[in-house]
Design a protein around this motif. Structure first.
Motif, mmCIF file in Angstrom:
data_model
loop_
_atom_site.group_PDB
_atom_site.id
_atom_site.type_symbol
_atom_site.label_atom_id
_atom_site.label_comp_id
_atom_site.label_asym_id
_atom_site.label_seq_id
_atom_site.Cartn_x
_atom_site.Cartn_y
_atom_site.Cartn_z
ATOM 1 N N ALA A 174 72.885 22.414 20.154
ATOM 2 C CA ALA A 174 72.637 21.318 19.215
ATOM 3 C C ALA A 174 73.377 21.577 17.909
ATOM 4 N N VAL A 175 73.660 22.863 17.634
ATOM 5 C CA VAL A 175 74.528 23.222 16.516
ATOM 6 C C VAL A 175 75.965 23.245 17.027
ATOM 7 N N THR A 176 76.900 23.609 16.155
ATOM 8 C CA THR A 176 78.297 23.695 16.574
ATOM 9 C C THR A 176 78.454 24.782 17.634
ATOM 10 N N GLU A 219 66.073 32.253 27.108
ATOM 11 C CA GLU A 219 67.278 31.472 26.863
ATOM 12 C C GLU A 219 68.287 32.236 26.003
ATOM 13 N N MET A 220 69.463 31.637 25.790
ATOM 14 C CA MET A 220 70.521 32.214 24.981
ATOM 15 C C MET A 220 70.339 31.905 23.499
ATOM 16 N N LEU A 221 70.407 32.901 22.643
ATOM 17 C CA LEU A 221 70.630 32.761 21.203
ATOM 18 C C LEU A 221 69.877 31.599 20.550
ATOM 19 N N GLY A 222 68.578 31.559 20.786
ATOM 20 C CA GLY A 222 67.779 30.512 20.155
ATOM 21 C C GLY A 222 68.076 29.124 20.663
ATOM 22 N N ARG A 223 68.508 29.007 21.906
ATOM 23 C CA ARG A 223 68.915 27.703 22.430
ATOM 24 C C ARG A 223 67.753 26.713 22.450
ATOM 25 N N TYR A 224 66.552 27.194 22.797
ATOM 26 C CA TYR A 224 65.411 26.280 22.771
ATOM 27 C C TYR A 224 65.160 25.781 21.353
ATOM 28 N N GLU A 225 65.181 26.693 20.383
ATOM 29 C CA GLU A 225 64.824 26.332 19.013
ATOM 30 C C GLU A 225 65.778 25.292 18.423
ATOM 31 N N GLU A 226 67.077 25.421 18.679
ATOM 32 C CA GLU A 226 68.001 24.428 18.116
ATOM 33 C C GLU A 226 67.825 23.071 18.790
ATOM 34 N N ASN A 227 67.492 23.081 20.086
ATOM 35 C CA ASN A 227 67.200 21.814 20.760
ATOM 36 C C ASN A 227 65.901 21.207 20.247
ATOM 37 N N ALA A 228 64.923 22.065 19.950
ATOM 38 C CA ALA A 228 63.664 21.569 19.384
ATOM 39 C C ALA A 228 63.907 20.945 18.013
ATOM 40 N N LEU A 229 64.820 21.523 17.236
ATOM 41 C CA LEU A 229 65.155 20.948 15.937
ATOM 42 C C LEU A 229 65.832 19.594 16.116
ATOM 43 N N LEU A 230 66.745 19.500 17.079
ATOM 44 C CA LEU A 230 67.388 18.213 17.347
ATOM 45 C C LEU A 230 66.352 17.174 17.744
ATOM 46 N N TRP A 231 65.432 17.548 18.615
ATOM 47 C CA TRP A 231 64.356 16.630 19.015
ATOM 48 C C TRP A 231 63.561 16.172 17.794
ATOM 49 N N ARG A 232 63.192 17.116 16.931
ATOM 50 C CA ARG A 232 62.368 16.768 15.778
ATOM 51 C C ARG A 232 63.109 15.847 14.815
ATOM 52 N N ILE A 233 64.382 16.142 14.526
ATOM 53 C CA ILE A 233 65.118 15.311 13.580
ATOM 54 C C ILE A 233 65.360 13.924 14.163
ATOM 55 N N MET A 234 65.554 13.828 15.488
ATOM 56 C CA MET A 234 65.675 12.513 16.108
ATOM 57 C C MET A 234 64.382 11.720 15.928
ATOM 58 N N GLN A 235 63.253 12.400 16.000
ATOM 59 C CA GLN A 235 61.981 11.727 15.731
ATOM 60 C C GLN A 235 61.907 11.263 14.279
ATOM 61 N N VAL A 236 62.376 12.107 13.366
ATOM 62 C CA VAL A 236 62.317 11.787 11.941
ATOM 63 C C VAL A 236 63.123 10.533 11.624
ATOM 64 N N VAL A 237 64.297 10.386 12.259
ATOM 65 C CA VAL A 237 65.134 9.211 11.970
ATOM 66 C C VAL A 237 64.682 7.979 12.744
ATOM 67 N N GLY A 238 63.663 8.139 13.585
ATOM 68 C CA GLY A 238 63.097 6.977 14.262
ATOM 69 C C GLY A 238 63.567 6.754 15.683
ATOM 70 N N HIS A 239 64.235 7.768 16.289
ATOM 71 C CA HIS A 239 64.662 7.640 17.684
ATOM 72 C C HIS A 239 63.508 8.079 18.582
ATOM 73 N N THR A 240 62.807 7.119 19.148
ATOM 74 C CA THR A 240 61.588 7.416 19.904
ATOM 75 C C THR A 240 61.856 7.801 21.352
ATOM 76 N N GLN A 241 63.118 7.701 21.794
ATOM 77 C CA GLN A 241 63.429 7.983 23.202
ATOM 78 C C GLN A 241 64.137 9.320 23.383
ATOM 79 N N THR A 242 63.827 10.282 22.535
ATOM 80 C CA THR A 242 64.285 11.656 22.741
ATOM 81 C C THR A 242 63.128 12.469 23.297
ATOM 82 N N LYS A 243 63.351 13.104 24.430
ATOM 83 C CA LYS A 243 62.334 13.932 25.072
ATOM 84 C C LYS A 243 62.853 15.370 25.156
ATOM 85 N N ILE A 244 61.960 16.340 25.083
ATOM 86 C CA ILE A 244 62.351 17.736 25.226
ATOM 87 C C ILE A 244 61.455 18.427 26.241
ATOM 88 N N PHE A 245 62.072 19.276 27.071
ATOM 89 C CA PHE A 245 61.350 20.009 28.100
ATOM 90 C C PHE A 245 61.751 21.481 28.009
#
Length: 269
Positions: A174-176, A219-245
């Motif tokens: 989710a990062v570079t 997982e590799m190098l905090g891969r879950y955590e960066e995806n969790a951040l992407l999920w959360r920020i998508m929620q913050v901007v109002g994207h309700t169709q982002t799911k994380i597993f």
């Protein structure tokens, strides 16, 4: 000529038998160039920038998954995943150029060109352009998110990224991406969120996004955590169709197998 005609006749016969039995029949076409001859600059691009197409032959209006392979943007090869075969969908496996023979943003440009080929051609095989999904594992998950969130890459091909029906990113950055960071002399432990990070392009109107990772402890190098951040920020901007597993007990390499099941479950809805 005789052998070609005989093969074509046999293929039609088998398809008709399958259709009569109510079964979906499939065929494949391999090594299809997604750049035009005028766009080919060297032999590496000519050999690498090809795709394989697996699709139903006796059904119409099917969904298509464009699949980007893993390998850290520096390895791997195109292949139709076995788990996605005989599922009533078409699958496009994309080959793209790799580090160190090329550098960023060539990887993203190739992924966009291949996706544009699908938009421009899938109706010729009876698929629906409004049912094209992007998916990939690791580096492929990164490419999936970049194309779906940063609209500029597909816009170069006169395609709106919002035309995508959905995005399935399996353990993608989710990062570079770390290979892109390495090309800039940045350590893989130093996280960067610039224009080449999916996180940089969060937006409310993006296509539906499914983020799947392995166990955060495996997982590799905090891969879950960066995806969790992407999920959360998508929620913050109002994207309700982002799911994380998060797949407990699965590491980066083997999480892809249960992830296929998650994707197929949503595709069948």
């Amino acid at each position: 000529m005789f052998k070609t005609n005989l093969f074509a006749l046999l293929s039609l016969l088998l398809a008709s038998i399958g259709s009569a039995n109510g079964q979906t029949e499939y065929t494949s076409q391999t090594d299809i160039a997604y750049y035009s001859p005028a766009q080919i600059q060297d032999e590496y691009q000519n050999s690498q920038c090809k795709l394989d197409l697996y699709y139903p032959t006796n059904s119409k209006n099917f969904k298509t998954v464009v699949w980007f392979h893993s390998g850290g943007l520096r390895g791997g090869y195109k292949a139709i995943p076995d788990e996605l075969k005989q599922q009533g969908i078409a699958v496009v496996a994309v080959g793209y150029r790799l580090h160190p023979k090329v550098q960023n943003p060539t990887y993203i440009e190739d992924a966009a060109a291949a996706t544009a080929w699908v938009f421009n051609n899938i109706e010729k095989f009876a698929g629906l352009t409004k049912q094209i999904y992007l998916a990939g594992h690791s580096a492929g998950g990164y490419l999936t998110s970049m194309l779906g969130l940063d609209k500029t890459w597909l816009a170069k091909h006169k395609i709106d990224a919002n035309q995508l029906a959905g995005l399935f990113a399996f353990s993608g950055h989710a990062v570079t991406h770390f290979t892109v960071r390495e090309e800039q002399g940045i350590a893989d432990t130093q996280l960067v969120v610039d224009e080449y990070a999916p996180l940089f392009h969060v937006r409310k109107d993006a296509p539906p996004l499914w983020l799947v990772t392995g166990d955060r402890e495996l997982e590799m190098l905090g891969r879950y955590e960066e995806n969790a951040l992407l999920w959360r920020i998508m929620q913050v901007v109002g994207h309700t169709q982002t799911k994380i597993f998060e797949l407990d007990g699965f590491h980066h390499g083997n999480m892809v197998h249960p992830a296929y099941s998650i994707m197929l479950e949503h595709l069948k809805r």
